[in-house]
Structure formats: structure tokens, C-alpha cells
Enzyme design. Sequence first.
Site, PDB file in Angstrom:
ATOM      1  CG  ASP A 119      13.095   4.825   7.987  1.00 48.04           C
ATOM      2  OD1 ASP A 119      13.360   3.942   7.146  1.00 48.04           O
ATOM      3  OD2 ASP A 119      13.326   6.036   7.788  1.00 48.04           O
ATOM      4  CG  ASN A 127      13.559  -2.730   8.569  1.00 49.64           C
ATOM      5  OD1 ASN A 127      13.767  -2.451   9.741  1.00 49.64           O
ATOM      6  ND2 ASN A 127      12.373  -3.112   8.114  1.00 49.64           N
ATOM      7  NE  ARG A 177      18.557   4.424   6.870  1.00 51.38           N
ATOM      8  CZ  ARG A 177      17.796   5.321   7.479  1.00 51.38           C
ATOM      9  NH1 ARG A 177      18.360   6.294   8.175  1.00 51.38           N
ATOM     10  NH2 ARG A 177      16.492   5.250   7.402  1.00 51.38           N
ATOM     11  CD1 TRP A 178      20.179  -3.133  12.673  1.00 53.40           C
ATOM     12  CD2 TRP A 178      20.116  -4.849  11.226  1.00 53.40           C
ATOM     13  NE1 TRP A 178      20.461  -4.281  13.364  1.00 53.40           N
ATOM     14  CE2 TRP A 178      20.433  -5.349  12.509  1.00 53.40           C
ATOM     15  CE3 TRP A 178      20.021  -5.741  10.157  1.00 53.40           C
ATOM     16  CZ2 TRP A 178      20.651  -6.710  12.752  1.00 53.40           C
ATOM     17  CZ3 TRP A 178      20.245  -7.086  10.395  1.00 53.40           C
ATOM     18  CH2 TRP A 178      20.559  -7.562  11.678  1.00 53.40           C
ATOM     19  CG  HIS A 184      12.863  -5.446   4.816  1.00 53.95           C
ATOM     20  ND1 HIS A 184      12.606  -4.188   5.297  1.00 53.95           N
ATOM     21  CD2 HIS A 184      13.249  -5.269   3.520  1.00 53.95           C
ATOM     22  CE1 HIS A 184      12.823  -3.285   4.344  1.00 53.95           C
ATOM     23  NE2 HIS A 184      13.218  -3.922   3.253  1.00 53.95           N
ATOM     24  NE  ARG A 226      11.247   0.665   0.028  1.00 53.94           N
ATOM     25  CZ  ARG A 226      11.841   0.763   1.198  1.00 53.94           C
ATOM     26  NH1 ARG A 226      12.461  -0.283   1.713  1.00 53.94           N
ATOM     27  NH2 ARG A 226      11.817   1.875   1.890  1.00 53.94           N
ATOM     28  CG  LEU A 280      -1.784  -4.095  21.272  1.00 57.49           C
ATOM     29  CD1 LEU A 280      -1.687  -2.612  21.589  1.00 57.49           C
ATOM     30  CD2 LEU A 280      -0.381  -4.689  21.129  1.00 57.49           C
ATOM     31  NE  ARG A 306      10.988   8.125   9.146  1.00 57.92           N
ATOM     32  CZ  ARG A 306      10.509   8.290   7.914  1.00 57.92           C
ATOM     33  NH1 ARG A 306       9.501   9.103   7.721  1.00 57.92           N
ATOM     34  NH2 ARG A 306      11.029   7.658   6.891  1.00 57.92           N
ATOM     35  NE  ARG A 353      11.798  10.939   4.629  1.00 59.29           N
ATOM     36  CZ  ARG A 353      13.117  10.862   4.695  1.00 59.29           C
ATOM     37  NH1 ARG A 353      13.818  11.927   5.042  1.00 59.29           N
ATOM     38  NH2 ARG A 353      13.738   9.741   4.431  1.00 59.29           N
ATOM     39  CB  SER A 371       7.097   8.800   4.985  1.00 59.04           C
ATOM     40  OG  SER A 371       8.407   9.262   5.157  1.00 59.04           O
TER      41      SER A 371
HETATM   42  C1  FPP Z   1      11.596   0.712   6.353  1.00 61.80           C
HETATM   43  O1  FPP Z   1      12.965   0.451   6.304  1.00 61.80           O
HETATM   44  C2  FPP Z   1      10.849  -0.537   6.436  1.00 61.80           C
HETATM   45  C3  FPP Z   1       9.947  -0.967   5.518  1.00 61.80           C
HETATM   46  C4  FPP Z   1       9.598  -0.209   4.309  1.00 61.80           C
HETATM   47  C5  FPP Z   1       9.287  -2.260   5.648  1.00 61.80           C
HETATM   48  C6  FPP Z   1       8.947  -2.616   7.038  1.00 61.80           C
HETATM   49  C7  FPP Z   1       8.326  -3.926   7.044  1.00 61.80           C
HETATM   50  C8  FPP Z   1       8.527  -4.825   8.008  1.00 61.80           C
HETATM   51  C9  FPP Z   1       9.395  -4.618   9.185  1.00 61.80           C
HETATM   52  C10 FPP Z   1       7.845  -6.131   7.934  1.00 61.80           C
HETATM   53  C11 FPP Z   1       6.366  -6.066   7.923  1.00 61.80           C
HETATM   54  C12 FPP Z   1       5.880  -7.254   8.550  1.00 61.80           C
HETATM   55  C13 FPP Z   1       4.612  -7.514   8.919  1.00 61.80           C
HETATM   56  C14 FPP Z   1       4.389  -8.550   9.887  1.00 61.80           C
HETATM   57  C15 FPP Z   1       3.453  -6.817   8.352  1.00 61.80           C
HETATM   58  P1  FPP Z   1      13.790   0.858   4.994  1.00 61.80           P
HETATM   59  O2  FPP Z   1      13.883  -0.349   4.128  1.00 61.80           O
HETATM   60  O3  FPP Z   1      13.155   2.049   4.365  1.00 61.80           O
HETATM   61  O4  FPP Z   1      15.167   1.190   5.643  1.00 61.80           O
HETATM   62  P2  FPP Z   1      16.247   2.193   5.072  1.00 61.80           P
HETATM   63  O5  FPP Z   1      15.627   3.570   5.115  1.00 61.80           O
HETATM   64  O6  FPP Z   1      17.377   2.057   6.051  1.00 61.80           O
HETATM   65  O7  FPP Z   1      16.608   1.739   3.695  1.00 61.80           O
END
Ligand code: FPP
Length: 252
Positions: A32, A34, A36-37, A49, A83, A143, A200, A206, A208
Site C-alpha cells: 500500500d 503507491n 501517496r508516494w 505503481h 478506480r 520461492l 501492510r 486493516r 482490506s
Molecule cells: C496500493 O497503493 C497498490 C495497488 C492497488 C496496486 C499495486 C500494484 C502493483 C504494485 C503492481 C502489480 C504488478 C504486478 C507485477 C502484478 P494505492 O494506490 O492504494 O496507494 P495509496 O493508498 O497511497 O493511494
Amino acid sequence: MFNKFKNKKDTDKQNIELDLHNIPEHIAIIMDGNGRWAKNRKLARIKGHYEGMQTIKRITREASNIGVKYLTLYAFSTENWSRPEKEVKYIMSLPIDFLSTFLPELIEKDVKVETVGFVDQLPEKTREAIETAKARTKDNQGLRLIFAINYGGRAEIIHSVKSLYHELQNSEQSIDDLTEAQFSSHLMTKHYPDPELLIRTSGEQRISNFLIWQLSYSEFIFNSKLWPDFDADDLKECIKIYQSRQRRFGGL
Ligand code: FPP
């Protein structure tokens, strides 16, 4: 002499010593933060992402090095379809990018790629990339890298109840004799042990709709870092915390 120039952070990182006899066999991660980053850097969410995908590579390498047997990553939930279309489309392109750049290393490291979730509902090219990776790594013994993609815990349970219902209809067994083990054998995770450790990132606390049956006795660790910033030493630190916990499974 060389150490003189190492910064404090690097020195600290070297100190994470794990008990190699108590490495969790199965680690599940809710990746979780991405969005906000990216926001913190005034970038588009999709950039977060993309960086999140790079983190998956680092964490997979480390998990494989440490000797973790199963790593389940929550990549896309059944709820994430709500989304914005552009973001969903981008996330759906990431497995293609990830596998085209990382599959050779996964093969070299003997990693087996697997999924839980409703993969048949993914866009064709995403599905194809995943199926190819699964096929090319199917005999690997290292793995097991399990992507939870188009996955939701409640949807999984409903799916399992339907499958169980068909099994019972075709047998003499009474529903009264149903056991937890039999129910588990209908879950999408039927080939994996339950995770001992759930991590997490991003500070949210949470689950989710992630592995809601399987996490019943898992240790939860909520790490404050945003997923793109999470690194190999953060994983080790989480394992270190796990190793300091006492697991009682309802006993004393
Ligand atoms: C949560 O951050 C992240 C996701 C919903 C998507 C995660 C997916 C990837 C990292 C890529 C998947 C790749 C492969 C190889 C299967 P958020 O967007 O909810 O972050 P936020 O809470 O800060 O808005």
C-alpha cells in the site's frame, strides 16, 4: 577503512540478523502507498505503481535469498476496478512489463510464479503474460511468488462455497461432517499453508478483504513506509519483529 565512509543507515542495516531457523514459510503483503508516494512527489499516481513494481523485484529477490517459501502479494483487488479507468489500465499493463523484464531472473532464481484470484476476467494481454510466466516456471522448486490479482477474500469464500456445494451434491457426505480442512481445500490458496506473517505498508491498519480466512492466526506487522520506499532491509526488519513475537494459536 572502507567502513569509515558508510553512512549510519547502512551500518544499521547490516545489523539485522535473522534467526534462520525461524523464517516464516509464507509471507503475505498488502503493498500500500503507491498513490501517496507519487502525490508526495507531485507525480501521477501511475508513477507510484511503476515504482511499486520495482519494489516487487527487490522484495522477491530478498525473500528468495532468505529462504521464504511462499510470498503472496496483493496486486489488485476485486474492488480496485472502481478506480479511474486510466489507472486500472496502467496497473493491468504492469504484469506485462514486470514479467518481460524480470522473468529471466525469476527463472534463474528457480522462482515459481502463481496466482490467486479471478485471472480469467483480466484483460487478454495481462492474462497471457501471467499464463506464460506460470507455464515457464511451473517446474521451479524455489520461492513461490503468488500474485493475488483480481482477488477478494469474500469473493473467494463464495466461490469456495459453490465448489464445496457441488462436491457435496455428488457425494454421500453430510454437511454436518464438513471440516475446516475440507473447506480450505476449496479455497484458491488450497496449495499453500496459511501465512505466518502479514505485512501492510503505508501505515494503514486493516486487511482490506485480503486472505480473510487464511490470516486467522497470522502475525500482523504494519510498516509505515510507502510501498515504493520499502526495501530488502525493511523486509528483514519485519521478519525480525515476527521472530520476537510469541504465537499462541488460542492456547497459553
Ligand atoms: C496500493 O497503493 C497498490 C495497488 C492497488 C496496486 C499495486 C500494484 C502493483 C504494485 C503492481 C502489480 C504488478 C504486478 C507485477 C502484478 P494505492 O494506490 O492504494 O496507494 P495509496 O493508498 O497511497 O493511494
